[in-house]
Write a protein that holds these residues in place. Structure first.
Motif, short mmCIF file in Angstrom:
data_model
loop_
_atom_site.label_atom_id
_atom_site.label_comp_id
_atom_site.label_asym_id
_atom_site.label_seq_id
_atom_site.Cartn_x
_atom_site.Cartn_y
_atom_site.Cartn_z
N ALA A 55 0.83 -1.21 0.00
CA ALA A 55 0.00 0.00 0.00
C ALA A 55 0.87 1.26 0.00
CB ALA A 55 -0.94 -0.01 1.21
N LEU A 56 1.96 1.24 0.74
CA LEU A 56 2.85 2.39 0.75
C LEU A 56 3.51 2.58 -0.62
CD1 LEU A 56 4.47 1.99 4.27
CD2 LEU A 56 2.86 3.76 3.54
N ALA A 57 3.80 1.47 -1.30
CA ALA A 57 4.33 1.57 -2.66
C ALA A 57 3.29 2.18 -3.59
CB ALA A 57 4.76 0.19 -3.16
N GLY A 58 2.03 1.81 -3.40
CA GLY A 58 0.95 2.39 -4.19
C GLY A 58 0.82 3.88 -3.94
N ARG A 59 0.96 4.27 -2.69
CA ARG A 59 0.90 5.70 -2.36
C ARG A 59 2.04 6.46 -3.03
NH1 ARG A 59 2.65 9.95 0.57
NH2 ARG A 59 1.18 11.11 1.92
N ALA A 60 3.23 5.88 -3.00
CA ALA A 60 4.38 6.54 -3.61
C ALA A 60 4.19 6.68 -5.12
CB ALA A 60 5.65 5.74 -3.32
N ALA A 61 3.60 5.66 -5.75
CA ALA A 61 3.33 5.73 -7.18
C ALA A 61 2.33 6.83 -7.49
CB ALA A 61 2.82 4.37 -7.68
N MET A 62 1.30 6.95 -6.64
CA MET A 62 0.32 8.00 -6.86
C MET A 62 0.95 9.38 -6.64
SD MET A 62 -2.48 9.31 -7.66
CE MET A 62 -3.74 8.05 -7.85
N ALA A 63 1.77 9.52 -5.61
CA ALA A 63 2.43 10.80 -5.36
C ALA A 63 3.29 11.21 -6.55
CB ALA A 63 3.28 10.71 -4.09
N ALA A 64 4.00 10.24 -7.13
CA ALA A 64 4.83 10.53 -8.29
C ALA A 64 3.97 10.94 -9.47
CB ALA A 64 5.68 9.32 -8.65
N GLN A 65 2.83 10.28 -9.63
CA GLN A 65 1.94 10.61 -10.74
C GLN A 65 1.34 12.00 -10.58
OE1 GLN A 65 -1.84 8.31 -11.47
NE2 GLN A 65 -0.69 7.63 -13.25
N ARG A 90 -4.59 20.48 -4.38
CA ARG A 90 -4.58 19.87 -3.06
C ARG A 90 -4.09 18.41 -3.10
NH1 ARG A 90 -9.20 16.85 -2.80
NH2 ARG A 90 -10.81 17.28 -4.34
N PRO A 91 -3.01 18.14 -3.80
CA PRO A 91 -2.53 16.74 -3.85
C PRO A 91 -2.13 16.20 -2.49
CG PRO A 91 -0.93 18.25 -4.84
CD PRO A 91 -2.19 19.02 -4.66
N GLU A 92 -1.58 17.03 -1.60
CA GLU A 92 -1.19 16.53 -0.28
C GLU A 92 -2.41 16.12 0.53
OE1 GLU A 92 1.71 15.66 0.85
OE2 GLU A 92 2.50 16.16 -1.13
N ALA A 93 -3.49 16.91 0.42
CA ALA A 93 -4.72 16.54 1.13
C ALA A 93 -5.26 15.22 0.59
CB ALA A 93 -5.76 17.64 0.98
N TYR A 94 -5.14 15.04 -0.71
CA TYR A 94 -5.60 13.79 -1.33
C TYR A 94 -4.78 12.61 -0.81
CZ TYR A 94 -6.47 10.34 -5.00
OH TYR A 94 -6.78 9.19 -5.69
N LEU A 95 -3.48 12.75 -0.74
CA LEU A 95 -2.64 11.67 -0.24
C LEU A 95 -2.91 11.40 1.24
CD1 LEU A 95 0.70 12.56 -2.03
CD2 LEU A 95 -0.81 10.63 -2.54
N ARG A 96 -3.23 12.43 2.00
CA ARG A 96 -3.58 12.21 3.42
C ARG A 96 -4.87 11.40 3.53
NH1 ARG A 96 -1.58 17.55 4.02
NH2 ARG A 96 -3.69 18.43 3.94
N SER A 97 -5.79 11.59 2.58
CA SER A 97 -7.02 10.79 2.61
C SER A 97 -6.70 9.32 2.40
CB SER A 97 -8.02 11.29 1.56
OG SER A 97 -7.67 10.87 0.25
#
Length: 235
Positions: free
Chosen positions: A78-88, A103-110
């Motif tokens: 799941a953390l790898a998935g989060r990192a992939a989304m952050a990069a995207q 608001r990408p950071e808010a999205y990642l916090r969700s």
């Protein structure tokens, strides 16, 4: 196109309930109504918070994912998935409403909150997280009132051939009760290319007594059209 790699590797994501609603053209009210038909199936569930959040609404959901066979490893995935989304979000903001809205950071916090809900719920209710992979689900016919499937069958055409997609769609309908429905999103791959086999698949589904329709609605954040495939047992 969110969070799908062209390599064929299927990412484990951590989406919250409100993102599911946005993906599938639902509201909390319409989801609550759908739950009156029976439990909800999330396939694949990944490390999402949906099952826990549906429980908090007074309903029941079951998540299915082959990653649950090694539950001790899923946080890392799941953390790898989060990192992939952050990069995207950083490199291709045009494909994400979260990035376009600033608001990408808010999205990642969700996603972080959803992952925490998932981890806590798995400990309390492990029976609602089932290790399985389409097109074979370990459930009787018509168990669920609604089935949701995001970022799987059409997102990874290198993993799921048209025959696999048809078998997976039929299986989702099989475990869904008459009067219920299956919703699938997206209908494109990681590059945004719509499945070239969609019309043929819909025709094939019809020959198996499954009706299909396309639900279109504005994508939250930028107004672009989002399309969901909706399946029901034909009357």
């Amino acid at each position: 196109m969110e969070c799908a790699r062209p390599t064929g590797e299927i990412l484990v994501t951590s989406r919250p309930l409100d993102e599911y609603c946005a993906l599938f053209g639902l509201t909390r009210a319409s989801l609550a109504h759908a739950l009156t038909r029976g439990p909800l199936l999330d396939c694949p569930g990944g490390a999402a918070g949906l099952v826990a959040e549906v429980r908090a609404l007074g309903g029941r959901a079951v998540a299915v994912d082959p990653a649950y066979a090694a539950m001790g490893e899923i946080t890392g995935h799941a953390l790898a998935g989060r990192a992939a989304m952050a990069a995207q979000l950083a490199t291709a903001p045009e494909i994400s409403p979260a990035a376009l809205s600033g608001r990408p950071e808010a999205y990642l916090r969700s996603w972080d909150r959803a992952r925490e809900l998932f981890a806590a719920d798995v400990r309390r209710h492990p029976g609602d997280y089932v290790a399985a992979l389409l097109p074979r689900l370990p459930f009787a016919d018509g168990v669920f009132g609604t089935a949701l499937s995001s970022y799987l069958l059409f997102a990874y055409p290198g993993v799921f051939s048209p025959a696999d997609q048809l078998a997976g769609l039929r299986e989702l309908v099989r475990v869904t009760a008459p009067g219920g429905e299956v919703r699938i999103h997206p209908l494109h791959d990681a590059h945004g290319r719509r499945s070239p086999h969609l019309n043929e698949l819909r025709f094939a589904l019809g020959t198996h007594g499954i009706s299909s329709s396309l639900l279109r609605f504005p994508r939250p954040g930028d107004g672009r059209t989002r399309t969901v495939l909706v399946l029901r047992r034909a009357r």
